[in-house]
Design a protein around this motif. Structure first.
Motif, short mmCIF file in Angstrom:
data_model
loop_
_atom_site.label_atom_id
_atom_site.label_comp_id
_atom_site.label_asym_id
_atom_site.label_seq_id
_atom_site.Cartn_x
_atom_site.Cartn_y
_atom_site.Cartn_z
N PRO A 1 -6.05 -3.25 -2.79
CA PRO A 1 -6.67 -3.60 -3.92
C PRO A 1 -5.79 -3.78 -4.85
O PRO A 1 -4.45 -3.63 -4.67
CB PRO A 1 -7.21 -2.20 -4.33
N ARG B 1 0.91 -1.23 -0.07
CA ARG B 1 -0.17 -0.01 -0.05
C ARG B 1 0.77 1.25 0.11
O ARG B 1 0.59 2.18 -0.82
CB ARG B 1 -0.86 0.09 1.13
N ILE C 1 1.40 9.09 4.97
CA ILE C 1 0.45 8.02 4.41
C ILE C 1 0.72 6.86 5.28
O ILE C 1 -0.23 5.86 5.03
CB ILE C 1 1.16 7.81 2.91
N THR D 1 1.57 4.02 -3.18
CA THR D 1 0.95 5.07 -2.92
C THR D 1 2.14 6.36 -3.32
O THR D 1 1.84 7.25 -3.86
CB THR D 1 0.33 5.41 -1.69
N VAL D 2 3.18 6.12 -2.80
CA VAL D 2 4.12 7.15 -2.90
C VAL D 2 5.19 6.68 -4.12
O VAL D 2 6.06 7.71 -4.24
CB VAL D 2 5.17 7.19 -1.47
#
Lengths: 385, 579
Positions: free
Chosen positions: A188, A150, A230, A154-155
């Motif tokens: 996901p 995750r 995050i 994201t980053v």
């Protein structure tokens, strides 16, 4: 459902549930069990994934760089000499902003061949732009591997999930392995922001002249700076679904502690017992288990350490000609703060040597009984000769 | 997901990315060696007396291109069905695959292709050369004469083959027993030759007078009548023995029905073995008597082994002294022999009498097959003429018209495939002679050698695709074995030993299509491109481009790294230095 699992296989199970699509690795003790299980999952159809066999760790990383550039979820694992061999490509991965997740089993570097626990291998890669997360037990390494995807995706930075050789990689513990459905809710499918596409060809990673290179590097740092926030969000969601959370660091008895021990990895478990015993003797002692090393959680360190009178950092690593690496980083984090308690750097447990309750207790008393550190680094438990 | 993408949007992703092609960077300028598609010679094809392009034939077969496979064979050998059965397959002895697991069953695959060609009436679709108005008289419709006629007719010559017997085929029809070579196979392949326009005139024995007359009517003569007269032992009682060739001849005519009792066959050549194995099938207890050791027999080794398996007893190191009659039976007196060092004559041991030791064996029948020789003086090439060319498989005498001798008359190895080689060499040398003259024959033939020869390629002579092939013979170390896995050689089904005893049914069966596919994929395809595409897949610069079915190197971008050459499993590429 809880399973009794080896630490290595806790990682393998997380990778399976993360529905990784491409893996590549080269065997090295004590990492091999991780990819051994995964290669079987690939061959028997448990996972719908490709396992690329390669001739070295350098190639393993190159292979997942290729796969990740094409926009699929990837995994690799290594240890010690293997990680050192990957070094060139570790820089590439972060600069190419590829969200690769790697399990790195802390093992000592040769010569003096030694396959046991030592943190110098991963810490020596601190400037490569990888996020580094250190784990204490089987459950944490399972959870962290899922969180790593995750975070990385994201980053757009790679994540190294670090675990201790044998003390974690080869120790069997009960680990809760959730259903695929739950994992899918948390994690996901990977939707890359950028991916190679043969129908719309473009080139990545080519020449970056002086007018842009510096901005690219600044961009990596900006992404790194976003990581604590995050990660906190990721952990929040993880908590909602699985009921567990770790934090970038965990503080125990720190609020009124005069002396705080800072420790990482499996030795944190030993330390928990030691400080609880010392507390029962009336000692004002606390501990911090540091999980995130890159980005270094400077703000949290400052916040949690300033009320302590002394800080003792336990390093199972060493930077020759300087000091223990965690101690260096903590000193650096505190230096520009308005108060900075003295940092006592202790070196212990190199090359797989046990970090016993007695050693940690000795470290505590030595810190308490000294006004300032005798040396920049104090090597504990050295034998003569 | 939504939380993540919300955060991700805030993360800047400033990386080097370009939609402009990198083609501006012509990496070809770095190159100092260049890869090149250069097909080489497979060891099997160089060992084949007929020079068949075996590696390519196997590739075509595997690709299911039957017509192409058939044509590739027929360009070099008009008898795939026959040779697939009777050739001693020297190709398999040198097969590179033997070093890896086991040689490819080339003979069985050739037979498969030959039988397909017969079944589907596939022929060479080569555009025949226009008739050049020149005619050739061919003496003998055996394998060399038929081959000469076939190749000459392809080159535009009118050919008349004169045959003494009632049907064409020579040794194929009148010598080799049916369990090795059925009639219909011979008939079908001869029929195909007839369709090229060759005329076969049977029942016409050639005599010296006939020949002199023919010299006036034809532009060239080819004599391939074989050895018609059996060699004599020169021992007392020899007239009581049956002649081996005559025996086989009668057998092929159907005049020998059964032969009970015991028989001795004297000799160690292929004819002796054929006689012995035929006798076994007729119900005879058969003993083969040979004056040297078993390993010295000129017969093909596999045939000797089969004979023993079928029950032929071999008595080695005994030389016949005399034959005498006793009560309707024959007594064969034998002198024991012993070896006396090795001699160079085809590595056969020299033998000398071993003291006075003799043996007397009793048989119902004695058959002699110790060899044969030409039956008339005109069948020997003239030795007077300095202009005579002694080639590997034929002798070319320059006279008016030129007379060529081939087949068993000139060949060291007396095999059907060598006879084909003879007919081909004769056709090619005659064509050169009539078009360009005698002086150029050797040069032209040398340019058509398969590998280092002596096999010749008609495809090369016609300057087709194979013309440009490198004569270098691919060795085992030239093969990149990483691309192959060990597999068992497919063996064709064969008749059980007990079923062979009273039957002339063919022993081996032709491969089924599944067997053929399984076996042909074992072929390394040494030295030829089979479109495996490794070069293109592995090229780091994507500099190998596919144009239709052809691969080309884009030299603008080829860095000369050599990966394509290294990854070519079968040595069909080279790296050459650039100047």
């Amino acid at each position: 459902m809880k399973h009794v699992l080896e630490g290595s296989h806790a990682v393998s199970e997380a990778v399976r549930l993360a529905k990784v699509q491409v893996m590549s690795a080269y065997p090295i003790t004590p990492q091999t069990h991780i990819v051994e299980a995964l290669s079987e999952y690939c061959s028997d159809g448990t996972m719908n994934a490709r396992f690329l066999c390669v001739e070295s760790e350098h190639s393993a990383m190159a292979a997942v760089i290729g796969a990740s550039s094409a926009g699929v979820r990837t995994f690799t694992a290594t240890s010690s000499q293997g990680l050192a061999l990957m070094h060139e490509l570790l820089h590439w991965t972060s600069a190419a902003r590829l969200p690769i997740v790697m399990a790195e089993v802390n093992r000592a570097l040769a010569p003096g061949w030694n396959i046991w626990m030592d943190q110098t291998d991963s810490l020596a890669q601190r400037d490569t732009g990888w996020i580094q997360l250190y784990c204490e037990d089987g459950q944490e390494v399972f959870d962290t591997t899922l969180q790593a995807y995750r975070l990385a995706e994201t980053v757009n930075l790679p994540v190294m999930v670090v675990l201790d050789a044998f003390f974690l990689s080869h120790t069997f513990e009960p680990v809760d392995i959730p259903d695929q459905k739950l994992v899918d809710r948390f994690l996901p499918p990977f939707s890359p922001r950028i991916a190679l596409d043969t129908s719309d060809p473009f080139a990545m990673g080519q020449m970056a002249p002086p007018n842009v290179y510096m901005e690219m590097r600044y961009d990596i740092q900006k992404a790194m700076e976003q990581v604590p926030d995050i990660f906190a969000k990721v952990e929040e969601e993880f908590m909602e679904i699985f009921g567990r959370t770790y934090g970038m660091m965990e503080k125990i008895f720190c609020d009124d502690a005069k002396i705080i021990l800072i420790i990482t990895g499996t030795a944190a478990s030993t330390c928990r017992k030691v400080i609880s015993d010392l507390r029962s003797q009336g000692e004002k002692v606390g501990m911090i288990k540091l999980k995130m090393f890159r980005p270094f959680p400077t703000d949290l360190i400052r916040k949690h350490l300033i009320q302590a009178q002394k800080i003792a950092v336990i390093d199972r690593n060493f930077s020759f000609g300087a000091s223990g690496i965690f101690a260096q980083e903590i000193r650096a984090a505190l230096y520009n703060n308005h108060v900075h308690p003295p940092v006592f750097g202790y070196i212990t447990g190199l090359g797989g040597r046990d970090v016993t309750p007695e050693i940690l207790t000795e470290i505590y008393w030595n810190t308490k009984n000294s006004i300032v550190p005798e040396n920049e680094s104090m090597w504990v438990g050295l034998t003569d000769g | 997901m939504t939380t993540d993408s919300k955060y991700a949007e805030k993360i800047s992703l400033f990386i080097s990315r370009s939609n402009i092609s990198t083609e501006i960077n012509k990496t070809g300028t770095w190159r100092y060696v260049r890869p090149k598609y250069h097909e080489k010679t497979a060891p099997c094809s160089a060992a084949c007396p007929a020079g068949e392009d075996i590696a390519r034939i196997e590739m075509l077969l595997y690709q299911g291109r039957y017509q192409d496979a058939v044509e590739t064979i027929l360009l070099e050998n008009p008898f795939p069905s026959i040779c697939g059965r009777v050739c001693f397959h020297p190709c398999e002895a040198v097969c590179n695959r033997a070093g890896f697991d086991d040689s490819v069953a080339i003979h069985a695959l050739e037979r498969f292709i030959g039988d397909i060609a017969i079944r589907d009436e596939l022929t060479l679709k080569l555009k025949k050369f226009p008739e050049n108005g020149k005619s050739v008289c061919i003496v003998g419709a055996g394998p060399s004469g038929l081959a000469a006629g076939y190749f000459l007719s392809l080159l535009g010559y009118t050919c008349d083959i004169y045959e003494a017997r009632s049907e064409p085929g020579g040794i194929l029809r009148w010598g080799i027993p049916r369990y090795r070579l059925p009639d219909d196979v011979v008939a079908s392949e001869i029929e195909r030759i007839k369709k090229t326009g060759v005329k076969i005139i049977c029942n016409t024995p050639v005599t010296q007078d006939f020949l002199e007359n023919a010299k006036k009517r034809y532009h060239a003569i080819f004599i391939g009548c074989g050895h018609g007269r059996s060699l004599k032992m020169n021992i007392p009682g020899e007239n009581m023995a049956v002649d081996g060739l005559e025996f086989l001849n009668l057998l092929c005519k159907g005049n020998v029905v059964s032969s009970n009792g015991t028989a001795a066959v004297i000799g160690g050549g292929n004819t002796a073995i054929d006689v012995a194995r035929s006798l076994v099938r007729l119900g005879t207890t058969t003993t083969l008597v040979y004056r040297r050791r078993k390993q010295d027999m000129p017969a093909f080794k596999a045939e000797v082994e089969m004979a023993e398996k079928e029950g032929v007893r071999i008595v080695e190191l005994y030389s016949p002294l005399k034959i005498s009659e006793d009560n309707g039976e024959y007594i064969l007196s034998l002198q024991k022999m012993k070896t006396s060092g090795m001699v160079t004559d085809r590595d056969r041991a020299r033998v000398v009498p071993d003291g006075q030791s003799t043996q007397h064996l009793r048989f119902h029948k004695i058959i002699v097959a110790i060899g044969a020789e030409p039956s008339a003086p005109w069948q020997f090439p003239s030795r007077k003429n300095d202009e005579t060319l002694y080639l590997s498989h034929c002798t070319f005498t320059v006279s008016d018209p030129p007379v060529l001798f081939g087949g068993d008359l000139t060949n060291t190895v007396k095999s059907v495939t060598d006879a084909v080689a003879s007919g081909k060499q004769a056709a090619m040398s005659l064509d050169v002679f009539l078009k360009e003259g005698r002086h150029i024959i050797k040069d032209r033939l040398n340019s058509c050698l398969v590998g280092n020869g002596p096999a010749l390629s008609m495809e090369c002579y016609l300057e087709k695709k194979r013309w440009v092939r490198n004569p270098h013979i691919v060795s085992y170390s030239d093969i990149n074995l990483d691309y192959f896995s060990q597999t068992l050689r497919v063996e064709s089904e064969s008749l059980a030993i007990n079923k062979r005893m009273n039957s002339f049914d063919e022993i081996e069966k032709t491969f089924t299509i599944i067997q053929a596919m399984e076996e042909t994929r074992r072929c390394f395809n040494c030295g030829i491109c089979n479109a495996c595409d490794n070069c293109r897949i592995f090229c780091p610069e994507i500099a190998v481009i596919l144009k239709g079915a052809k691969r080309q190197i884009n030299l603008d971008y080829c860095k000369g790294c050599g990966i394509c050459v290294f990854e070519c499993p079968r040595s069909a590429m080279d790296l050459e230095e650039e100047l």
